[in-house]
Write a protein that holds these residues in place. Structure first.
Motif, PDB file in Angstrom:
ATOM      1  N   PHE A   1       0.826  -1.190   0.000  1.00  8.35           N
ATOM      2  CA  PHE A   1       0.000   0.000   0.000  1.00  8.35           C
ATOM      3  C   PHE A   1       0.876   1.261   0.000  1.00  8.35           C
ATOM      4  N   ILE A   2       0.483   2.227  -0.796  1.00  6.44           N
ATOM      5  CA  ILE A   2       1.180   3.509  -0.894  1.00  6.44           C
ATOM      6  C   ILE A   2       0.326   4.546  -0.181  1.00  6.44           C
ATOM      7  N   ASP A   3       0.802   5.034   0.948  1.00 11.72           N
ATOM      8  CA  ASP A   3       0.088   6.049   1.721  1.00 11.72           C
ATOM      9  C   ASP A   3       0.483   7.411   1.182  1.00 11.72           C
TER      10      ASP A   3
ATOM     11  N   HIS B   1     -12.700  -5.409  -3.683  1.00  7.81           N
ATOM     12  CA  HIS B   1     -11.288  -5.493  -3.281  1.00  7.81           C
ATOM     13  C   HIS B   1     -10.381  -4.954  -4.386  1.00  7.81           C
ATOM     14  N   ALA B   2     -10.679  -5.270  -5.643  1.00 12.35           N
ATOM     15  CA  ALA B   2      -9.837  -4.799  -6.743  1.00 12.35           C
ATOM     16  C   ALA B   2      -9.846  -3.276  -6.824  1.00 12.35           C
ATOM     17  N   GLU B   3     -11.024  -2.667  -6.636  1.00 11.59           N
ATOM     18  CA  GLU B   3     -11.116  -1.207  -6.675  1.00 11.59           C
ATOM     19  C   GLU B   3     -10.358  -0.576  -5.517  1.00 11.59           C
ATOM     20  N   ALA B   4     -10.546  -1.122  -4.329  1.00 10.55           N
ATOM     21  CA  ALA B   4      -9.871  -0.569  -3.159  1.00 10.55           C
ATOM     22  C   ALA B   4      -8.360  -0.675  -3.289  1.00 10.55           C
ATOM     23  N   ILE B   5      -7.883  -1.822  -3.712  1.00 13.56           N
ATOM     24  CA  ILE B   5      -6.435  -2.015  -3.862  1.00 13.56           C
ATOM     25  C   ILE B   5      -5.862  -1.053  -4.890  1.00 13.56           C
ATOM     26  N   HIS B   6      -6.590  -0.824  -5.969  1.00 11.79           N
ATOM     27  CA  HIS B   6      -6.129   0.153  -6.969  1.00 11.79           C
ATOM     28  C   HIS B   6      -5.963   1.533  -6.344  1.00 11.79           C
ATOM     29  N   LYS B   7      -6.900   1.921  -5.480  1.00 12.96           N
ATOM     30  CA  LYS B   7      -6.841   3.223  -4.830  1.00 12.96           C
ATOM     31  C   LYS B   7      -5.710   3.301  -3.801  1.00 12.96           C
TER      32      LYS B   7
ATOM     33  N   PRO C   1      -2.172   5.902  -6.522  1.00 14.54           N
ATOM     34  CA  PRO C   1      -1.139   6.800  -5.975  1.00 14.54           C
ATOM     35  C   PRO C   1       0.204   6.648  -6.679  1.00 14.54           C
ATOM     36  N   ALA C   2       0.530   5.443  -7.153  1.00 16.93           N
ATOM     37  CA  ALA C   2       1.773   5.273  -7.906  1.00 16.93           C
ATOM     38  C   ALA C   2       1.739   6.111  -9.181  1.00 16.93           C
ATOM     39  N   ARG C   3       0.569   6.155  -9.799  1.00 11.02           N
ATOM     40  CA  ARG C   3       0.422   6.972 -11.009  1.00 11.02           C
ATOM     41  C   ARG C   3       0.620   8.448 -10.689  1.00 11.02           C
ATOM     42  N   ARG C   4       0.028   8.919  -9.591  1.00 12.77           N
ATOM     43  CA  ARG C   4       0.212  10.313  -9.222  1.00 12.77           C
ATOM     44  C   ARG C   4       1.688  10.647  -8.994  1.00 12.77           C
TER      45      ARG C   4
ATOM     46  N   ARG D   1       6.522   0.636  -8.911  1.00  9.69           N
ATOM     47  CA  ARG D   1       5.875   0.311  -7.635  1.00  9.69           C
ATOM     48  C   ARG D   1       4.370   0.464  -7.822  1.00  9.69           C
ATOM     49  N   GLY D   2       3.609  -0.084  -6.863  1.00  9.18           N
ATOM     50  CA  GLY D   2       2.158  -0.015  -6.978  1.00  9.18           C
ATOM     51  C   GLY D   2       1.564  -1.009  -7.939  1.00  9.18           C
TER      52      GLY D   2
END
Length: 544
Positions: A68-70, A460-466, A471-474, A480-481
């Protein structure tokens, strides 16, 4: 993803995560796979049983996610005195973006304007020994850090470095000095620029100042993350200001911990999400982040005192509040702005506010202000003023003022990532007597447990993407991500049936349930439900 070679002929890897339901971070449906790791990277992803390794992790029955990327933390504050960052690792976080809300400890010095920063660090026997943003990053790197660490340059500490707490626009000399320091931070590896426009001295800055500084960030390929000037009555105007700054400077925008504070403002997020959609349609890269709680936590003074008072030195605020005439003026101003604040009942606004961190009076931490005022036989306004004077303003409050339907609306939004707004800590540490917000321990498991499993707000897939791919894309983290050969081996394994937050507002220092194993850069940072204490993270510096 697979090979036709017999298992015995396949290369042996350092580690195989075997038999888990793998979510790759893109939002795509999961698949049962084995993941092979060599060194710090994922070497292969294959059908179960096709990969060999000298060590295996049995992921049967577990979900396997990118770490997870915080995207929104303040863990630069604790990085030097609590490098194990156990509260973050134990909730599956492998990467933290630090320096949000305009506060970057790397800009702080030993000079007088940084009394807040020095007072925060003092109980942890930490002093400001660095002289520059880059030198602070070097110190974190030398000490070691448990999670990957991505810094932002904060406007508040930057402005204090140049202008102290001056309540005026910068002159040409001030602006040149801030631009020079900001450019130095970007060259040292900052990924972007953050503001906390609700807090002094950022609150003294106007749109023009923000735009001018953001142009420096844009020139270095960074983005702009903002704690808005207001998240309540003037939320729409505050979002528009942020959009104006990003458009003027020509850089991506991140709306921090997006919400609408106060029941009278619930539902406004429908409008703000529409504003973001319109901006994106016009070509502006706008995203946001969110924590999954109905309460926010910030300075009690910021939540209650008139803004014109907030930027004054602590001694001057104390002098004002102990002068009967001047104090009466402040009380009248507060009552005019909030006529409901004389109510001390259990249905009042004060009943929804409780004391957070208060090191001078730890016995009142977690207590509702309405009850404390009744027990002190005074009005809540007088109680709050007296407490602010007693503590020198060093007291926070939890405010249960966020609507659950708004949380769900923002969470479902395509461009919302998950961020804790927490500071890395651990049970039993030097910060464990502080009544912190439970988000520091529970944010990501709470999304997966409450909002995915129990409420069905996301899959779960949607949550994990978020929590990973978005965030990796941002951040522009191509490796990573996601779970794919060549990506860094940051992985979180969790039990979908038991994952949940245990931290509460009454007892926040509790690790989450259901996070079974966490790997950071290919090394095991958490296993059998407990952090290993390994400092496997890295300071990741942006390259302009």
């Amino acid at each position: 993803m697979s090979s036709d070679l017999p298992v015995s002929d396949l290369p042996a890897y350092d580690l195989v995560v075997r038999g888990g339901l793998v979510f790759d971070g893109s939002g795509a449906p999961p698949a049962l796979c084995d993941i092979a790791i060599s060194g710090d990277r994922i070497a292969a992803v294959a059908r179960p049983g096709e990969l060999n390794a000298s060590r295996e992790i049995d992921a049967n029955g577990l979900h396997v996610s990118p770490g997870f990327i915080d995207i929104h933390t303040h863990s630069d504050i604790s990085a030097l005195y609590d490098p194990e960052q156990a509260s973050a690792v134990a909730m599956g976080v492998t990467t933290q973006v630090v320096g949000n809300c305009g506060l970057s400890i790397g800009f702080a010095t030993e000079s007088e304007p940084f009394e807040f920063e020095k007072r925060w660090l003092a109980p942890h026997r930490t002093r400001i020994r660095w002289r520059s943003f880059g030198e602070y990053l070097d110190m974190v790197e030398a000490k070691g850090i448990a999670t990957n660490y991505l810094p932002l340059a904060g406007h508040g500490t930057l402005r204090k470095r140049v202008m102290g707490m001056a309540q005026r626009p910068p002159d040409a000399t001030d602006m040149a000095a801030m631009q020079r320091l900001l450019a130095g931070a970007m060259e040292a590896g900052s990924w972007g620029f953050s503001t906390g426009l609700e807090y002094p001295p950022s609150s003294f800055a106007d749109e023009a100042e923000m735009s001018e500084l953001c142009r420096v960030v844009a020139a270095h390929g960074g983005f702009y993350a903002t704690h808005l000037r207001n998240e309540g009555d003037t939320l729409l105007e505050a979002v528009q200001e942020a959009l104006n700054v990003a458009k003027s400077a020509g850089l991506p925008l991140q709306l921090s911990h997006h919400k609408a504070e106060g029941s009278g403002n619930w539902g406004k997020v429908e409008t703000t999400l529409g504003m973001v959609d319109a901006a994106r349609a016009a070509g502006l890269d706008v995203q946001m982040d969110q924590y999954p709680y109905t309460a926010f936590m910030t300075s009690l003074a910021v939540q209650t005192l008139p803004r014109r008072v907030l930027g004054l030195p602590t001694e001057e605020i104390g002098a004002i509040m102990t002068d009967p005439v001047r104090r009466a003026e402040i009380v009248a101003e507060m009552r005019q702005a909030h006529p409901e604040w004389d109510d001390t009942s259990d249905q009042s606004a004060w009943a929804n506010m409780q004391i957070g961190v208060c090191r001078d009076r730890p016995e009142i931490q977690g207590q509702p202000i309405a009850r404390l005022a009744r027990e002190a036989d005074c009005s809540p306004i007088d109680y709050v003023i007296d407490l602010i004077v007693l503590t020198g303003g060093y007291v926070s409050a939890v405010n249960f003022a966020i609507g659950e339907p708004d949380i769900a609306r923002v969470m479902r939004y395509e461009w919302t990532a998950i961020g804790s707004d927490g500071v890395g800590t651990h049970p039993g540490g030097t910060g464990s007597k502080d009544q912190v917000h439970p988000r520091a321990y529970g944010t990501f498991p709470r999304v997966l447990g409450r909002y995915v499993r129990e409420m069905g707000v996301l899959t779960h897939a949607e949550a994990i993407h978020k929590m990973t791919g978005l965030p990796a894309r941002r951040m522009g983290l191509a490796d990573r991500g996601r779970i794919a050969p060549g990506a860094f081996a940051d992985l979180t394994l969790y039990n979908p049936n038991t994952v949940s937050d245990r931290a509460t507002f009454d007892d926040p220092h509790q690790f989450a349930a259901g996070i079974e194993t966490v790997l950071i850069n290919g090394r095991i940072a958490h296993e059998a439900g407990r952090p290993t204490g390994l400092r496997a993270g890295r300071v990741l510096r942006h390259v302009s």
